[in-house]
Design a protein around this motif. Structure first.
Motif, PDB file in Angstrom:
ATOM      1  N   TRP A   1      46.147  47.876  42.442  1.00  4.88           N
ATOM      2  CA  TRP A   1      45.095  46.954  42.018  1.00  4.88           C
ATOM      3  C   TRP A   1      43.760  47.662  41.859  1.00  4.88           C
TER       4      TRP A   1
ATOM      5  N   ALA B   1      37.985  44.088  42.201  1.00  5.31           N
ATOM      6  CA  ALA B   1      37.869  42.754  41.613  1.00  5.31           C
ATOM      7  C   ALA B   1      36.708  42.674  40.627  1.00  5.31           C
TER       8      ALA B   1
ATOM      9  N   ARG C   1      41.657  40.291  39.482  1.00  3.74           N
ATOM     10  CA  ARG C   1      41.968  41.716  39.619  1.00  3.74           C
ATOM     11  C   ARG C   1      42.998  42.100  38.577  1.00  3.74           C
TER      12      ARG C   1
ATOM     13  N   GLY D   1      45.873  45.110  37.697  1.00  6.89           N
ATOM     14  CA  GLY D   1      46.641  46.171  38.322  1.00  6.89           C
ATOM     15  C   GLY D   1      47.729  46.684  37.403  1.00  6.89           C
TER      16      GLY D   1
ATOM     17  N   TYR E   1      49.211  43.816  35.335  1.00  5.82           N
ATOM     18  CA  TYR E   1      49.162  42.576  36.107  1.00  5.82           C
ATOM     19  C   TYR E   1      47.729  42.074  36.144  1.00  5.82           C
TER      20      TYR E   1
ATOM     21  N   ALA F   1      45.558  38.869  38.303  1.00  2.00           N
ATOM     22  CA  ALA F   1      45.685  37.832  39.326  1.00  2.00           C
ATOM     23  C   ALA F   1      44.311  37.374  39.778  1.00  2.00           C
TER      24      ALA F   1
ATOM     25  N   LEU G   1      41.654  36.753  42.505  1.00  2.00           N
ATOM     26  CA  LEU G   1      41.391  37.431  43.764  1.00  2.00           C
ATOM     27  C   LEU G   1      41.918  36.592  44.927  1.00  2.00           C
TER      28      LEU G   1
ATOM     29  N   GLN H   1      45.097  35.953  45.349  1.00  2.00           N
ATOM     30  CA  GLN H   1      46.413  35.433  44.971  1.00  2.00           C
ATOM     31  C   GLN H   1      47.236  36.512  44.264  1.00  2.00           C
ATOM     32  N   GLU H   2      47.071  37.732  44.732  1.00  2.00           N
ATOM     33  CA  GLU H   2      47.747  38.862  44.117  1.00  2.00           C
ATOM     34  C   GLU H   2      49.266  38.802  44.271  1.00  2.00           C
ATOM     35  N   ASP H   3      49.767  37.941  45.143  1.00  2.57           N
ATOM     36  CA  ASP H   3      51.217  37.821  45.310  1.00  2.57           C
ATOM     37  C   ASP H   3      51.859  36.992  44.198  1.00  2.57           C
TER      38      ASP H   3
ATOM     39  N   PRO I   1      50.977  37.239  40.477  1.00  2.00           N
ATOM     40  CA  PRO I   1      50.248  37.688  39.291  1.00  2.00           C
ATOM     41  C   PRO I   1      50.941  37.294  37.990  1.00  2.00           C
TER      42      PRO I   1
ATOM     43  N   THR J   1      52.133  38.899  34.556  1.00  4.14           N
ATOM     44  CA  THR J   1      52.492  40.276  34.219  1.00  4.14           C
ATOM     45  C   THR J   1      52.887  40.400  32.756  1.00  4.14           C
TER      46      THR J   1
END
Length: 63
Positions: A6, A9, A19, A21, A29, A31, A33, A35-37, A39, A41
């Protein structure tokens, strides 16, 4: 899920932070900030085109 690297931000007015990544398979990716789990893609090229279109004002009608 692959290992995502990542970037720092990006935050707009009103603390709308996201963010960007990438992973080792050249996927990109984006997402919210924190909630990066979960994303969104796509390929790096697709994300690049999305960002360029936003900068060109092509998404202003969505705001």
């Amino acid at each position: 899920m692959p290992t995502i690297h990542w970037d720092e931000a990006f935050c707009g007015e009103g603390a709308n932070c996201f963010r960007i990544g990438t992973d080792d398979a050249d996927n990109a990716y984006i997402a919210v900030l924190g909630q990066e789990d979960t994303p969104l893609t796509d390929t790096r090229e697709a994300l690049r085109n999305l960002i360029l279109d936003i900068k060109a004002g092509k998404a202003d009608h969505l705001l």
